[in-house]
Design an enzyme around this catalytic site. Structure first.
Site, PDB file in Angstrom:
ATOM      1  N   ASP A  98      32.283  54.851  -4.354  1.00 21.25           N
ATOM      2  CA  ASP A  98      32.221  53.783  -3.366  1.00 21.25           C
ATOM      3  C   ASP A  98      33.655  53.390  -3.019  1.00 21.25           C
ATOM      4  O   ASP A  98      34.400  52.915  -3.886  1.00 21.25           O
ATOM      5  CB  ASP A  98      31.455  52.582  -3.950  1.00 21.25           C
ATOM      6  CG  ASP A  98      30.780  51.751  -2.877  1.00 21.25           C
ATOM      7  OD1 ASP A  98      29.624  51.337  -3.076  1.00 21.25           O
ATOM      8  OD2 ASP A  98      31.411  51.533  -1.816  1.00 21.25           O
ATOM      9  N   ASP A 200      32.705  51.214   2.099  1.00 20.43           N
ATOM     10  CA  ASP A 200      32.248  49.831   2.194  1.00 20.43           C
ATOM     11  C   ASP A 200      32.742  49.179   3.494  1.00 20.43           C
ATOM     12  O   ASP A 200      33.951  49.200   3.769  1.00 20.43           O
ATOM     13  CB  ASP A 200      32.826  49.072   0.989  1.00 20.43           C
ATOM     14  CG  ASP A 200      32.194  47.724   0.805  1.00 20.43           C
ATOM     15  OD1 ASP A 200      30.981  47.654   0.582  1.00 20.43           O
ATOM     16  OD2 ASP A 200      32.917  46.714   0.886  1.00 20.43           O
ATOM     17  N   GLU A 261      29.514  52.503   5.699  1.00 16.87           N
ATOM     18  CA  GLU A 261      28.645  51.342   5.841  1.00 16.87           C
ATOM     19  C   GLU A 261      29.108  50.574   7.068  1.00 16.87           C
ATOM     20  O   GLU A 261      30.281  50.194   7.153  1.00 16.87           O
ATOM     21  CB  GLU A 261      28.701  50.438   4.607  1.00 16.87           C
ATOM     22  CG  GLU A 261      27.686  49.312   4.702  1.00 16.87           C
ATOM     23  CD  GLU A 261      27.990  48.139   3.807  1.00 16.87           C
ATOM     24  OE1 GLU A 261      29.149  47.924   3.457  1.00 16.87           O
ATOM     25  OE2 GLU A 261      27.037  47.417   3.445  1.00 16.87           O
ATOM     26  N   HIS A 337      21.666  48.045  -3.088  1.00 14.44           N
ATOM     27  CA  HIS A 337      21.976  46.907  -3.978  1.00 14.44           C
ATOM     28  C   HIS A 337      22.134  45.596  -3.214  1.00 14.44           C
ATOM     29  O   HIS A 337      22.302  44.534  -3.829  1.00 14.44           O
ATOM     30  CB  HIS A 337      23.256  47.217  -4.746  1.00 14.44           C
ATOM     31  CG  HIS A 337      24.434  47.340  -3.849  1.00 14.44           C
ATOM     32  ND1 HIS A 337      24.607  48.381  -2.949  1.00 14.44           N
ATOM     33  CD2 HIS A 337      25.487  46.521  -3.671  1.00 14.44           C
ATOM     34  CE1 HIS A 337      25.712  48.194  -2.270  1.00 14.44           C
ATOM     35  NE2 HIS A 337      26.267  47.078  -2.679  1.00 14.44           N
ATOM     36  N   ASP A 338      22.094  45.671  -1.879  1.00 14.53           N
ATOM     37  CA  ASP A 338      22.233  44.454  -1.054  1.00 14.53           C
ATOM     38  C   ASP A 338      20.911  44.006  -0.453  1.00 14.53           C
ATOM     39  O   ASP A 338      20.874  42.959   0.211  1.00 14.53           O
ATOM     40  CB  ASP A 338      23.174  44.718   0.143  1.00 14.53           C
ATOM     41  CG  ASP A 338      24.603  44.919  -0.277  1.00 14.53           C
ATOM     42  OD1 ASP A 338      25.330  45.617   0.456  1.00 14.53           O
ATOM     43  OD2 ASP A 338      24.986  44.398  -1.348  1.00 14.53           O
TER      44      ASP A 338
HETATM   45  O1  TEU Z   1      28.133  44.900   2.062  1.00 16.38           O
HETATM   46  C1  TEU Z   1      28.529  44.469   3.361  1.00 16.38           C
HETATM   47  C2  TEU Z   1      27.452  43.710   3.967  1.00 16.38           C
HETATM   48  O2  TEU Z   1      27.247  43.729   5.152  1.00 16.38           O
HETATM   49  C3  TEU Z   1      26.627  42.934   3.032  1.00 16.38           C
HETATM   50  O3  TEU Z   1      27.413  41.788   2.707  1.00 16.38           O
HETATM   51  C4  TEU Z   1      25.357  42.507   3.673  1.00 16.38           C
HETATM   52  O4  TEU Z   1      25.586  42.048   4.954  1.00 16.38           O
HETATM   53  C5  TEU Z   1      24.819  41.374   2.895  1.00 16.38           C
HETATM   54  O5  TEU Z   1      25.010  41.715   1.555  1.00 16.38           O
HETATM   55  C6  TEU Z   1      23.360  41.201   3.232  1.00 16.38           C
HETATM   56  O6  TEU Z   1      22.803  40.397   2.238  1.00 16.38           O
HETATM   57  C7  TEU Z   1      29.148  45.565   1.339  1.00 16.38           C
HETATM   58  C8  TEU Z   1      28.620  45.803  -0.071  1.00 16.38           C
HETATM   59  O7  TEU Z   1      27.476  46.657   0.001  1.00 16.38           O
HETATM   60  C9  TEU Z   1      28.265  44.451  -0.653  1.00 16.38           C
HETATM   61  O8  TEU Z   1      27.645  44.605  -1.938  1.00 16.38           O
HETATM   62  C10 TEU Z   1      29.548  43.650  -0.791  1.00 16.38           C
HETATM   63  O9  TEU Z   1      29.220  42.342  -1.229  1.00 16.38           O
HETATM   64  C11 TEU Z   1      30.280  43.553   0.560  1.00 16.38           C
HETATM   65  O10 TEU Z   1      30.327  44.773   1.291  1.00 16.38           O
HETATM   66  C12 TEU Z   1      31.736  43.175   0.304  1.00 16.38           C
HETATM   67  O11 TEU Z   1      32.378  44.264  -0.332  1.00 16.38           O
END
Ligand code: TEU
Ligand code: CA
Length: 568
Positions: A98, A200, A261, A337-338
């Site tokens: 990542d 990311d 992403e 994970h989000d």
């Molecule tokens: O996620 C980016 C992102 O868009 C997320 O914050 C999403 O919008 C949000 O979590 C929805 O609930 C990436 C990573 O996947 C995330 O885990 C990190 O918190 C974020 O970037 C910052 O690095």
């Protein structure tokens, strides 16, 4: 269509903190992952996407990196990393790391120096601005985890930008020295044998500077509040330029897989960044289907929920399937994970959990693109019944609770309901390996509670059950490997207006497959369009027992029934 191994692969995402603990401290780690490579082999995945394992103070669980070249102490050592990588490669499984380079941790050596003085050589690795004319933050940007996206730095008398938490200062990609630092660390990991990167929020690295270097206000979507910065930063003027430089300096020297992403990405950005001529990445994670149950402009942002509509899912997926044909490549995901667990969000995590989880899997693997399976998705793991803020670990949810309940006095039950539906911790509860205490994840106290339903939903139980969600994922992944039409076949929807059924064809030369999914808990009348001349319809996979004598041209789909047939 060019054939590529990363188009033919299925990727499995591991969230290391919650996958397998090996030393009883309640936190997943690299030796734990190494001990479970056999599970990945049994499932049949080709690539692992490993969420960040670099040194981090864990303000955002590893997405705040303080040393890009070392391993977080809780996860192990670089030697443990090499052992894990060797085990994956020995089993024929590749590894994507990542890459989190839109921002670092505020505890990174670069930022410690940068914030000390304006003339420190590292100062311009980050983004600094004077207060607005009337004082206060330079613009109206809201950070993703609440509050202003600008934090005051006393030592230099200015603000620094952080699109996420204030411990995640944004890196300044205008600075060529910073960019070459990023390329060097990418070479470091690729040189160790890593096979690619998930990048990311990579579409945020080019900020929309005005001619005078100002960063303009974001569009007003919720009057009276700070405004989500994503609308202003997710397609900056130099994004493609930077990514083409990254490809020139790093990516083209390796046979690697990349996925960017890209929150708020459109199909146009998808084509621009992933077309094989002038693009730079293999594919994007776009978010359209992840927003279908949000309410645009809701003062709570993502926490404002509404039920998703199947017609919206069809429209969005069809656009991405159609518009990237020959001009890019899709990633396919429902879970990470989000995001909350898909069976709870798009299916039924009650009586119809197994059949609806298998339907969602069939839907995902029946589309054109590279499928991503998130740890636990292959079991049909569900959301968690959070009882209150004490159950939460994610900064995003904790900040929401504090702002909404403690700060604005909002209704606790309504806020808890929103967190139960959309909170990221739903996907971060420990992987459920068996029915023993803590689901076989740890012999200690887990850093986050294990879902009580692990007694029924776990790897051990599902290995032994031919009708389990796990065995359905195994069959789907094997089917993609044996059916080129599932990878390269052209997508064409049928029954586009049907309110319950999502069905489409996948055609490769004279090979025609039919994917049909009932997205509802009610029976649905399926009628094959007359223009499809069909005399035989051998079944490839289903989530119910199917009577081979049944006439495919007209029959009733059972609740959440999903099938893939060959049409002859
Ligand atoms: O996620 C980016 C992102 O868009 C997320 O914050 C999403 O919008 C949000 O979590 C929805 O609930 C990436 C990573 O996947 C995330 O885990 C990190 O918190 C974020 O970037 C910052 O690095
Ligand atoms: Ca551990």
């Amino acid at each position: 269509m060019n054939r590529s191994w990363w188009k033919e692969s299925v990727v499995y995402q591991i969230y290391p903190r919650s996958f397998q603990d090996s030393n009883g401290d309640g936190i997943g780690d690299l030796p734990g992952i190494t001990s479970r490579v056999g599970h990945l082999k049994t499932l049949g995945v080709d690539v692992v996407w490993l969420s960040p394992v670099y040194r981090s103070p864990n303000d955002d669980n590893g997405y705040d990196i303080s040393d890009y070249r070392d391993i977080m102490a809780e996860f192990g050592t670089l030697a443990d990393f090499d052992t894990m990588l060797e085990a994956l490669h020995r089993h024929g499984i590749k590894l994507m790391m990542d890459l989190v380079v839109n921002h670092s941790s505020d505890e990174h050596a670069w930022f410690r120096q940068a914030r000390a003085s304006r003339d420190n050589p590292y100062h311009d690795y980050y983004i600094w601005r004077a207060p607005a004319d009337g004082g206060g933050p330079p613009n109206n940007w809201e950070a993703a985890f609440g509050g202003s996206a600008w934090e005051w730095n006393e030592a230099t008398g200015e603000y620094y930008l952080h699109l996420f938490s204030k411990k995640q200062p944004d890196l300044n990609w205008e600075n060529p020295r910073l960019r070459s630092e990023v390329y060097d660390l990418m070479h470091f990991w690729l040189g160790k044998g890593v096979d690619g990167f998930r990048m990311d929020v990579i579409n945020m690295i080019s900020k929309p500077y005005g001619p005078d270097g100002r960063l303009p206000d974001a569009p007003v979507v919720k009057p009276g509040f700070l405004q989500p910065a994503f609308g202003a930063v997710t397609n900056g003027p130099r994004l493609l330029e930077h990514l083409r430089e990254m490809k020139r300096e790093v990516l083209r020297h390796y046979d690697c897989i990349t996925v960017g992403e890209a929150p708020c990405a459109t199909t146009r950005q998808g084509m621009e960044l992933t077309n094989e001529q002038g693009g730079a990445l293999n594919m994007l994670f776009q978010f359209e289907h992840m927003e279908l149950d949000s309410v645009p402009g809701h003062p709570w942002g993502k926490w404002g929920c509404k039920p998703f509509e199947l017609r919206d899912l069809k429209a969005s997926m069809t656009r991405w399937q159609d518009e990237l044909v020959g001009r890019g490549w899709n990633s396919l995901y429902l879970s990470n994970h989000d995001q909350p667990r898909p069976v709870s969000r798009f299916g039924d995590d009650g009586a119809q959990r197994v059949v609806s989880a298998k339907m969602l899997a069939t839907f995902l693997h029946g589309l054109q693109g590279t499928p991503y399976v998130y740890q636990g998705e292959e079991l049909g793991m569900t959301n968690f019944p959070f009882r209150g803020p004490e159950d939460l670990r994610d900064i995003e949810s904790i900040n929401f609770w504090r702002e909404a309940v403690d700060g604005r006095g909002e209704d606790r039950a309504a806020v808890l309901d929103a967190i139960r539906r959309k909170g990221r911790d739903n996907a971060r509860t420990p992987m459920q390996w068996d029915a023993t205490p803590n689901a076989g994840f740890t012999s200690g106290t887990p850093w986050i509670a294990v879902n009580p339903n692990h007694a029924e939903i776990n790897v051990a139980a599902e290995y032994d059950d031919p009708d389990s969600v796990f065995q359905h994922y195994r069959r789907l992944i094997a089917l993609r490997r044996s059916q080129p039409a599932l990878v390269y076949g052209r997508y064409r929807p049928i029954l586009a207006e049907h309110p319950q059924i999502y069905a489409w064809l996948r055609t490769l030369y004279d090979d025609r497959l039919l994917v049909v999914c009932n997205f509802t808990a009610s029976p649905a009348e399926f009628r094959l369009p007359d223009e499809l001349d069909v005399v035989r319809w051998p079944l490839l996979i289903a989530n119910y027992a199917v009577d081979p004598a049944q006439d495919l041209r007209c029959f009733a789909l059972r609740p959440y029934e999903a099938r893939i047939h060959r049409l002859q």
